[in-house]
Each structure stands twice: as structure tokens, then as C-alpha cells.
Motif scaffolding. Structure first.
Motif, short mmCIF file in Angstrom:
data_model
loop_
_atom_site.label_atom_id
_atom_site.label_comp_id
_atom_site.label_asym_id
_atom_site.label_seq_id
_atom_site.Cartn_x
_atom_site.Cartn_y
_atom_site.Cartn_z
N ALA A 1 -10.29 5.48 6.30
CA ALA A 1 -9.10 6.32 6.23
C ALA A 1 -7.85 5.43 6.31
O ALA A 1 -7.10 5.45 7.28
N ASP A 2 -7.70 4.61 5.28
CA ASP A 2 -6.51 3.77 5.09
C ASP A 2 -5.65 4.49 4.07
O ASP A 2 -6.00 4.53 2.88
N LEU A 3 -4.55 5.07 4.50
CA LEU A 3 -3.76 5.85 3.55
C LEU A 3 -2.29 5.84 3.91
O LEU A 3 -1.91 5.58 5.05
N VAL A 4 -1.49 6.09 2.90
CA VAL A 4 -0.04 6.19 3.08
C VAL A 4 0.43 7.53 2.53
O VAL A 4 -0.14 8.07 1.58
N VAL A 5 1.46 8.05 3.17
CA VAL A 5 2.08 9.31 2.75
C VAL A 5 3.51 8.99 2.35
O VAL A 5 4.26 8.36 3.11
#
Length: 370
Positions: free
Chosen positions: A344-348
Motif C-alpha cells: 500500500a504505497d500510494l499518493v493522493v
């Protein structure tokens, strides 16, 4: 251990955009489409993967101590969720000390930091005639020496000038060990580049910079990259490479990916900083040696994404070049993409591509003082 979380938005998956919900803890558990009465407010993209990081927050990887922790935390605040700590050409004792400090950060990711995947050894196995901003400690490499360094901290990527004596064989030996070898800081010919690729090298270090140039009668190392490479780094700060040259490389190299080549000056005010043993100066957004030579950058990966979009890439293509292709280059199928089972490596990001939130392996990063 991160708890179950969920986000709503326009989610970029390997199959394309999904308007819906992503659920995750340390890894992604599900991505489900939902009905939206209006266009989602946020884009949710894979976290950025940067394979060439020298520094940030006033710290340089060659300082040892807590430098890499500071660097990994600073880059996480700009959306980088995994990176390679990159060393400089230096006396062997300095390189060994840097690797000893990097190793524990690889073994245990500090809270609030990007995952340090390993080391990018940029030198000392480069051409002394094409140092760029590297100090003058270039050396001829040997398999025994690289194995010694790899035993201190895992080397995932190594830059080599293949035209130096014995280096073509070294490229072959390192590739057989499972290291990713790329060509850089080189005065090699087109033919030297082709030979290195045939011996297992897969990429090029900061394309166009610190390598023999393209000429129509002497294609040089740039020509070898454009004609034959599947992967290559490029620095999209719009100082190191003109937008037109970036676009030319994108047409020629299928998996051209972005790196920051960031220095201690990244995230810091104008002033004087260290890059390995070199003094560098940050001014007007660039980092230079006393003689004006570009010396790394102050780029962050969120700005790299915005720069790519500003020169005409669509967001999906830009995202792959700051995330997916670099992960693919290292064979990391659980990073650089949003899919069930991946980290769960994520950017918003908002619609103006400003960073709203960052998650590293499910941990939400505090973006204060970014």
C-alpha cells in the motif's frame, strides 16, 4: 502493523482508471468501482519510486550517521515511497562507511520514511574524464571489491563506464550476480554502449548527462541508449534536459523512467551544501559546483510528475515514469502499481496535482514541513 483503511477517488490501476474505493492495510486488499454523482475530487496513484537519491533535508548519503533516515523521511513527504540510497565516487573507506550506515535503514524502515530498497553505487567505476559532479576518485572495478561492498549493504544498481579496462567483463559478472548494471559517467563510444548492453547492462544513468553525446557520424553513448535501450533514467527538472530532448528519449526508450538525482539541498533554502566531498551551491532552483557544473538537483518526485504533465504527458503515462517503470526495472512486482496484494504505497493528489496524502506500506506520512 497498519490498520485497515480506505480511500475514495479516481484510482490508477494497471488496467486503467477506476472511480471507486481502495482498501488497504500494509498491502492493498481491494479496489472496487463505485458510483459517483460527480467526478472524484482526488487522484490516487502508485507511490513514487526513485532509484537515484543522494540527499535531502541538508543531509547527504555519504555523511553516514542518521543521514539516510533524514533523506528517506524528507522524500516521503513528497510522495516517494521507495528509493535507492545513492553513493558518490569516493575513497573506498568513505563508501564502506556510508554503506554501513545505510544497511540498518534497509533492514528496518524508520517510521515516517520511504522504504530504502538498497544501494545505487554511482561510482567509483566511472571514467575520470567524465566525472560530472563526482569527486576525482574514479577507479577500475573488480568483482571481488563489489562483492565486498555488497556484503556490507545490498547493491541493487551499479553505474559503470564500460570502456574502462576490464569493465566489460565486470558488467557481465555483475549481471550474473543479479545486480542491475547501468552505463554512466562515460566517454564510451556507441560501440562500447552496444557491447555493454550485449553483456547484460540494462539501463543508463541520467540520460544525456555525463556521457558522450549524439552526433550523426559518431552516435556516442546517447546514440546507443536511444537506439537500443529498454530502460533509462532521466532527470526531469527541466534544467538537466530540455523538454524536447525528454520527448525524443520517450519516443526511443519504451520504459524511460524519472529520477531526482537529489542532493542535500533538496527541501532546503538557497545556500552551500555537501555532495560527497564536493561543496555545492543551491541557487535559482539548481545545484552547481563552483565552476557552474550542474551537481545533482533539488527535484522531488511530486514535482517531477507535475513537470511531465506540464510538457504534455497525460497523467497515466507520467505516473508510470515516476513509479511503475522503475519498479519493473528492479523486478519489484509489488511496488509501483495499485493492485490487490501489492504494498500500500500510494499518493493522493488533487486536480491541480498537489500532494494531499502519502502512504508507505499503509503508514500515513505526516506532510507537515514538506
Amino acid at each position: 502493523m497498519s490498520v485497515n483503511q480506505q480511500l475514495l477517488g479516481k484510482i490508477l490501476t494497471p488496467e486503467g482508471w477506476v472511480k471507486g474505493e481502495i482498501q488497504f492495510s500494509e498491502k492493498i486488499e481491494s479496489i472496487e468501482a463505485s458510483d459517483f454523482s460527480a467526478e472524484p475530487e482526488y487522484f490516487i496513484l502508485p507511490g513514487f519510486v526513485d532509484l537515484h537519491v543522494h540527499g535531502a533535508g541538508g543531509k547527504d548519503t555519504m555523511e553516514a550517521g542518521d543521514a539516510v533516515q533524514v533523506i528517506a523521511r524528507q522524500h516521503a513527504k513528497h510522495g516517494t515511497t521507495s528509493l535507492l540510497a545513492t553513493t558518490m565516487t569516493a575513497p573506498m573507506a568513505d563508501i564502506e562507511a556510508a554503506l554501513r550506515a545505510i544497511q540498518p535503514v534497509i533492514e528496518q524502515r524508520p517510521a515516517g520514511a520511504a522504504r530504502v530498497l538498497g544501494v545505487h553505487l554511482e561510482g567509483p567505476y566511472i571514467n575520470p574524464g567524465k566525472l560530472g559532479a563526482q569527486p576525482d576518485f574514479a577507479d577500475i572495478g573488480s568483482l571481488a571489491q563489489v562483492k565486498h561492498l555488497d556484503a556490507i549493504a545490498p547493491i541493487k544498481l551499479i553505474t559503470v563506464a564500460p570502456e574502462m579496462e576490464g569493465h566489460l567483463q565486470l558488467v557481465s559478472e555483475l549481471c550474473a550476480m543479479g545486480m542491475q548494471v547501468q552505463i554512466g559517467h562515460t566517454l564510451g563510444t556507441y560501440e562500447d554502449g552496444v557491447a555493454a548492453l550485449q553483456n547484460g547492462a540494462k539501463g543508463f544513468t541520467h540520460l544525456y548527462n555525463a556521457m558522450s553525446r549524439l552526433d550523426h557520424r559518431a552516435p556516442g553513448m546517447v546514440g546507443a541508449a536511444l537506439a537500443h535501450a529498454e530502460f533509462s533514467e532521466i532527470i526531469p527538472d527541466l534544467l538537466h534536459v530540455h523538454p524536447g530532448a525528454i520527448k525524443a528519449a520517450m519516443r526511443a526508450i519504451p520504459h524511460l523512467f524519472c529520477v531526482t538525482d537529489s542532493t542535500a539541498a533538496s527541501g532546503m533554502p538557497d545556500g552551500q551544501y555537501m555532495l560527497g566531498r564536493q561543496v555545492v551551491h543551491k541557487c535559482l532552483g539548481g545545484v552547481r559546483l563552483e565552476d557552474g557544473t550542474l551537481a545533482g538537483s533539488t527535484l522531488t518526485m511530486d514535482q517531477a510528475l507535475r513537470n511531465l504533465v506540464s510538457i504534455g504527458l497525460d497523467l497515466e503515462d507520467a505516473s508510470k515514469r515516476v513509479s511503475t517503470y522503475a519498479a519493473d526495472y528492479l523486478g519489484l512486482s509489488e511496488r509501483g502499481r495499485l493492485k490487490t496484494g501489492a504494498f500500500a504505497d500510494l499518493v493522493v493528489l488533487d486536480r491541480q496535482l498537489n500532494l494531499i496524502a502519502v502512504y508507505v506500506e499503509g503508514e500515513k506520512i505526516d506532510l507537515a514541513n514538506a
